[in-house]
Scaffold this motif. Sequence first.
Motif, mmCIF file in Angstrom:
data_model
loop_
_atom_site.group_PDB
_atom_site.id
_atom_site.type_symbol
_atom_site.label_atom_id
_atom_site.label_comp_id
_atom_site.label_asym_id
_atom_site.label_seq_id
_atom_site.Cartn_x
_atom_site.Cartn_y
_atom_site.Cartn_z
ATOM 1 N N GLU A 366 0.871 -1.177 0.000
ATOM 2 C CA GLU A 366 0.000 0.000 0.000
ATOM 3 C C GLU A 366 0.897 1.213 0.000
ATOM 4 O O GLU A 366 1.709 1.403 0.930
ATOM 5 N N GLN A 371 4.079 8.984 -0.980
ATOM 6 C CA GLN A 371 4.514 8.203 -2.144
ATOM 7 C C GLN A 371 3.500 8.331 -3.282
ATOM 8 O O GLN A 371 3.872 8.495 -4.444
ATOM 9 N N GLY A 391 16.013 3.825 1.861
ATOM 10 C CA GLY A 391 14.893 3.039 2.369
ATOM 11 C C GLY A 391 13.590 3.798 2.492
ATOM 12 O O GLY A 391 12.646 3.315 3.108
ATOM 13 N N GLY A 393 11.719 4.517 -0.041
ATOM 14 C CA GLY A 393 10.806 4.048 -1.083
ATOM 15 C C GLY A 393 10.967 4.761 -2.421
ATOM 16 O O GLY A 393 10.044 4.751 -3.234
ATOM 17 N N LYS A 394 12.142 5.329 -2.670
ATOM 18 C CA LYS A 394 12.332 6.024 -3.963
ATOM 19 C C LYS A 394 12.163 5.037 -5.125
ATOM 20 O O LYS A 394 11.463 5.312 -6.100
ATOM 21 N N THR A 395 12.809 3.863 -4.981
ATOM 22 C CA THR A 395 12.732 2.888 -6.065
ATOM 23 C C THR A 395 11.314 2.358 -6.217
ATOM 24 O O THR A 395 10.850 2.100 -7.337
ATOM 25 N N THR A 396 10.628 2.228 -5.085
ATOM 26 C CA THR A 396 9.247 1.747 -5.136
ATOM 27 C C THR A 396 8.381 2.764 -5.884
ATOM 28 O O THR A 396 7.478 2.387 -6.632
ATOM 29 N N ARG A 439 20.957 -2.231 -10.353
ATOM 30 C CA ARG A 439 20.046 -2.272 -9.197
ATOM 31 C C ARG A 439 18.668 -1.764 -9.582
ATOM 32 O O ARG A 439 17.647 -2.271 -9.149
ATOM 33 N N ARG A 539 12.376 0.541 5.099
ATOM 34 C CA ARG A 539 13.237 -0.611 5.335
ATOM 35 C C ARG A 539 13.369 -0.868 6.838
ATOM 36 O O ARG A 539 13.645 -1.956 7.270
ATOM 37 N N GLU A 542 11.419 -3.471 8.260
ATOM 38 C CA GLU A 542 11.935 -4.838 8.133
ATOM 39 C C GLU A 542 13.050 -5.066 9.157
ATOM 40 O O GLU A 542 13.800 -6.016 9.072
HETATM 41 N N1 LIG Z 1 4.603 1.871 1.030
HETATM 42 C C1 LIG Z 1 5.382 0.843 1.324
HETATM 43 N N2 LIG Z 1 4.890 -0.191 2.035
HETATM 44 C C2 LIG Z 1 5.650 -1.244 2.371
HETATM 45 N N3 LIG Z 1 6.945 -1.382 2.029
HETATM 46 C C3 LIG Z 1 7.483 -0.394 1.318
HETATM 47 C C4 LIG Z 1 6.755 0.776 0.937
HETATM 48 N N4 LIG Z 1 7.585 1.584 0.255
HETATM 49 C C5 LIG Z 1 8.777 0.964 0.213
HETATM 50 N N5 LIG Z 1 8.719 -0.218 0.841
HETATM 51 C C6 LIG Z 1 9.797 -1.184 1.022
HETATM 52 O O1 LIG Z 1 10.904 -0.533 1.647
HETATM 53 C C7 LIG Z 1 12.123 -1.012 1.149
HETATM 54 C C8 LIG Z 1 12.942 0.181 0.642
HETATM 55 O O2 LIG Z 1 12.280 0.784 -0.482
HETATM 56 P P1 LIG Z 1 13.077 1.297 -1.738
HETATM 57 O O3 LIG Z 1 14.128 0.321 -2.148
HETATM 58 O O4 LIG Z 1 12.068 1.713 -2.737
HETATM 59 O O5 LIG Z 1 13.755 2.584 -1.079
HETATM 60 P P2 LIG Z 1 14.887 3.524 -1.673
HETATM 61 O O6 LIG Z 1 14.585 4.877 -1.185
HETATM 62 O O7 LIG Z 1 14.989 3.327 -3.130
HETATM 63 O O8 LIG Z 1 16.151 2.942 -0.917
HETATM 64 P P3 LIG Z 1 17.705 3.021 -1.351
HETATM 65 O O9 LIG Z 1 17.964 4.443 -1.664
HETATM 66 O O10 LIG Z 1 18.383 2.533 -0.150
HETATM 67 O O11 LIG Z 1 17.806 2.097 -2.523
HETATM 68 C C9 LIG Z 1 11.783 -2.005 0.058
HETATM 69 O O12 LIG Z 1 11.881 -3.287 0.576
HETATM 70 C C10 LIG Z 1 10.357 -1.670 -0.310
HETATM 71 O O13 LIG Z 1 9.643 -2.805 -0.774
#
Ligand SMILES: Nc1ncnc2c1ncn2[C@@H]1O[C@H](COP(=O)(O)OP(=O)(O)OP(=O)(O)O)[C@@H](O)[C@H]1O
Length: 795
Positions: A366, A371, A391, A393-396, A439, A539, A542
Amino acid sequence: MNVVQSSFDLFDDRKPYIKGKMIQELFHNPESYFTVTRIRISDTTETINEKEIMIVGVYPSLAEDEIYTFWGSIKQHPKYGIQYSVEQFRKEMPQGREGIVHYLSSDLFPGVGKKLAASIVDTLGEQAIQRILEEPDCLREVPKLQDKTRQLIFERIQENQGLEQIIVKLSEYGIGISLSIQIYQKYAERSMTILEENPYELIETIEGIGFKRADLIGRAVGIAEESAERLQAACLYYLREQSEQYGHVFLPLEQYLTDLTNWINQLQSYDESSAYPSSIPQGIERFSRKKAIIDELSISNQIIELGREEKLIIEEDRVYTPSLFYAEKGFAKKVRKIHQNGLAASFSQQEFLKALGELEERLCIEYAETQKQAIEKALSSPFMILTGGPGTGKTTVIRGVCEIYAELHGLSLNPEDYVKKEDPFPILLIAPTGRAAKRMYESTGVPAVTIHRLLGWSGGKEFKHDEDNPIEGKLLIIDESSMMDQWLANQLFRALPETIQILLVGDQDQLPSVGPGQVLRDLMQSERLPVVELQEIYRQAEGSSIITLAHQIKRQEAHIDIKTPSADRRFFACNQNSVVDAVGQICSSAIRKGYTPKDIQVLVPMYKGAAGIDAINKSLQNLFNPQTEGKRQVTHGDYIFRVGDKVLQLANNPEEHVFNGDIGEVVSVIWAKENVDKEDQLVVLFDQKEVLYPKNQWNQLTLAYCCSVHKSQGSEFPIVVVPVVRQYHRMLRRNLIYTAITRARDFLILCGEEQTFLQGLQKQDDVSRHTYLKETLQEWITETVAEANEATSTK
Ligand SMILES: Nc1ncnc2c1ncn2[C@@H]1O[C@H](COP(=O)(O)OP(=O)(O)OP(=O)(O)O)[C@@H](O)[C@H]1O
């Protein structure tokens, strides 16, 4: 060999001189070339009786067993006696035979060693080169010379006719064979004229020749300190150096003038003791050729002249090199165009929510409110910036943008549906490094490449795509954009169509780009482009205490606890002297637990010193990949490369698609006798692709068990070990430590001195970069984001 009759006759043999061979080098400053050497006198026309003398002045390190001639003046030191103050110097020409053996056994003739070269000269005599050119078959007289080598010798001599003269001549100024070859390739028979008339030109044209080296030649050939060529070269060099070292895009005029004048005067004031490091042996007089004080007026005249010739650009009180001026302006112009003309997706709120809901279901997550806003804003803006710590959620969000974009436009995300040339993949995902792109691909499932690859870079300044041949695509997403410097940003943007939609993603708390500029920061701070910042950490949910630590550092919290162990984090106290052993023990323990060298990355800020990257790499090489019987290895300078070693690529090699920062493994060593090129070769495996390294490319590699924090940007490793000890203290600062620890995916091990670590976190980047991108955007885009938002909401 006819080198002895070179027309290069700059030295006056009638002036008193001293000739001799080095006994011992007492001091050499590689920066300024100030050198003190004791020599044994073999011949002199000075009135002295000594058999040995101290030679003091500006000249390169002397080669052992070579005879040098020095011109200068004798000085009497009250304590140390006679010293010779050098104004000019020259290495004596190699004797005919010796010179040809040296030339034939150089890297130009692979497969020809000293022994074979000597045998050629013994057989053909001192006119060997001439004879081979006139009658190649004479090489048949040389015993045991294979047909292939014979052919190669003839071809290389023919290709390089005249080069041997340049090599011998340039070696007098401490210039080695590979630089001499570059000079010859550029100037051919004009090489000598350039050297005599304006050696400063070499700074512009030959990589590896900086101002100090050119100035050394300038001194030797008698170019005056205050000559226009010399001062102009210094002005250009100093400005470029400041950009390269400190990341400035321009320098404020006043500061430039003052600092540059001081720098030039310090270069030549070898007789002012303050200009020299305290490590000069006491009692050695600090003097050299005649000194001339250069005042600010002379320098400013040269700056004005350079401005007139457009070799420098002066805008108001800012001084730029042309390439950075046009890069900054060109980039700003294109950003404005895309911001104003880019085609954002148009969709109703209902359509968006429907697509988002379906995606959430598919991904089983969700999206949080920010986001969702980020995705919606990215889809509806021609240019948006997404930022946030690790962590968050940028990639998400990137994944969400790709999927919903495709959904709203009825596009497929399967690359196989885009095989036809006229129908290119519409979403372009790119990152500054290969590992960051990989990545991105792994976490979004959409193909991603490096910026260089997208631009069709083929080395040097050659890019396939530019404004005349733009890239095709509708949506461009750039990850890790804090690493993008001003040149690369401009190169990329000039190749984009004005109608493209852009999402720039990055974390401005990471280290700034290695090259000049602070593109991401300036774009964000201009307040002319929409920015969405993600703050909530996912993250952490987790169970990651690494991410919590990173965010504490980002928020500059006062109390940071690095010592209390957690499931994914440890700290081991040790000091500067024991840190290399401690890193070894940590790595051994990880290996015992089943991790491989590939999983473990040690990150350190500096190369040299007892706890530097080089020392740690040597120690870890013995641990991870010790020498065993039959395992092949080669030596290159201070390094040994052994089959099984983890190695790091230090330069971009577009032909082989390996890039600066890529990590590979040495998979074989091929001995000279086993290949047609007759030289030892290394084969390195990068991501299932084998790359062959002939000997002259080994300097592109280094061991990678430990690497610099800068090189690790854009990558992630299962285990990261970060030693922090006093030796690094000059380099330590918050964004460096932040970048290092956020590279750890599963486990972070800090070791060293807690206090040094905490002190490092207190330090910010001390030099802020001089850039004008933010201000340019503010001038050129009149409406702020806040005003734009207000206008939309009142519609
Ligand atoms: N809304 C959300 N709900 C649950 N889990 C999420 C959510 N957004 C992100 N995550 C989880 O959090 C973790 C980190 O997200 P993501 O890789 O997108 O972050 P990031 O900002 O790209 O991190 P980095 O810069 O370290 O690569 C992933 O395992 C992702 O699945």
